[in-house]
Motif scaffolding. Structure first.
Motif, PDB file in Angstrom:
ATOM      1  N   GLN A 168       0.511  -1.328  -0.230  1.00  0.00           N
ATOM      2  CA  GLN A 168       0.256  -0.041  -0.158  1.00  0.00           C
ATOM      3  C   GLN A 168       1.344   0.985   0.176  1.00  0.00           C
ATOM      4  N   ARG A 169       2.347   1.835   0.901  1.00  0.00           N
ATOM      5  CA  ARG A 169       2.695   2.132   1.255  1.00  0.00           C
ATOM      6  C   ARG A 169       3.600   2.348  -0.534  1.00  0.00           C
ATOM      7  N   ARG A 213       2.317   2.162  -3.147  1.00  0.00           N
ATOM      8  CA  ARG A 213       0.848   2.219  -4.421  1.00  0.00           C
ATOM      9  C   ARG A 213       1.094   3.699  -4.306  1.00  0.00           C
ATOM     10  N   THR A 214       0.338   4.193  -2.848  1.00  0.00           N
ATOM     11  CA  THR A 214       0.622   5.519  -2.281  1.00  0.00           C
ATOM     12  C   THR A 214       1.795   5.974  -2.823  1.00  0.00           C
ATOM     13  N   ALA A 267       1.375   6.712  -7.076  1.00  0.00           N
ATOM     14  CA  ALA A 267       0.476   7.483  -7.098  1.00  0.00           C
ATOM     15  C   ALA A 267       0.657   9.302  -7.062  1.00  0.00           C
ATOM     16  N   GLN A 268       1.758   9.742  -6.077  1.00  0.00           N
ATOM     17  CA  GLN A 268       2.127  10.782  -5.429  1.00  0.00           C
ATOM     18  C   GLN A 268       2.930  11.088  -6.929  1.00  0.00           C
ATOM     19  N   MET A 279      -4.489   6.527  -5.011  1.00  0.00           N
ATOM     20  CA  MET A 279      -4.264   6.352  -4.090  1.00  0.00           C
ATOM     21  C   MET A 279      -4.630   5.025  -3.138  1.00  0.00           C
ATOM     22  N   SER A 280      -5.756   4.513  -3.722  1.00  0.00           N
ATOM     23  CA  SER A 280      -5.940   4.074  -2.144  1.00  0.00           C
ATOM     24  C   SER A 280      -5.703   2.199  -3.250  1.00  0.00           C
TER      25      SER A 280
END
Length: 211
Positions: free
Chosen positions: A195-196, A198-199, A202-203, A210-211
């Motif tokens: 998840q980190r 993916r975030t 996206a950033q 970012m979900s």
């Protein structure tokens, strides 16, 4: 349109193989073709050189030879796999690339950055990863994980201070260029680490939400 080049980096036990699968799924889900590869290796010649570099039964190898073998494999890898895939519009995701040489040979072996940087410029020209995902973990925890995989290779048999120097070299590079490096705490569970990542993608506008 030329593809993007992403790399996963980190010392032994950081979870690169697990996160490679999640990263591929994320990038493919964003509509991109993906070519996965690894270093040392990625080509027929590279895999043969990988065998030499990691064989714990070979006689001792001086650091300079180790560094040159890494870049010999890398030169073939770039010419045979990475550049053709990028030119064809695919996203290349590699399990390690030149940051590993700065960490392991430059830091761990004590060769310093200058010789690694000279080879980087010669072998790669202007090619650099668009994003380096650095999975950061303390060496003791990482090596405990690595030991569970079975027989240790030549690198995995190094002393703890070798891996501490490699980790510090990795972190210095990430801290010096935070836009091109995504530093991720790899001690968390795999889903949290994914998840980190993916975030972070996206950033940087590399994937979608970012979900």
């Amino acid at each position: 349109m030329r593809g993007r080049f992403l790399t996963l980096e980190g010392i032994e036990g950081a979870g690169k193989s697990t996160q490679m699968e999640a990263l591929v799924a994320e990038v493919e889900g964003a509509g991109h073709r993906v070519r996965t590869t690894r270093e040392p290796g990625g080509t027929g010649l590279g895999e043969r050189l990988r065998g030499l570099l990691l064989d714990p039964d070979l006689p001792p190898m001086i650091p300079e030879v180790e560094l040159l073998l890494m870049f010999a494999a890398r030169a073939q890898h770039i010419a045979e796999v990475i550049e053709p895939a990028l030119d064809a519009g695919a996203w290349v995701i590699s399990d390690r690339f030149t940051d590993a040489s700065f960490a392991y040979q430059g830091g761990g072996r004590g060769l310093g950055d200058a010789r690694v940087a000279a080879l980087e410029a010669w072998v790669q020209g202007e090619l650099r990863p668009d994003l380096v995902i650095l999975l950061d973990i303390d060496p003791e925890t990482g090596l405990q994980r690595a030991v569970q995989r079975g027989r240790r290779d030549r690198i995995e048999r190094e002393a703890m201070d070798f891996f501490q120097r490699a980790r510090e070299a990795y972190r210095r590079r990430a801290e010096a260029d935070p836009e091109r490096y995504l530093l991720v705490d790899a001690t968390a569970d795999p889903d949290t680490v994914a998840q980190r990542i993916r975030t972070g993608l996206a950033q940087r506008g590399l994937t979608g939400a970012m979900s």
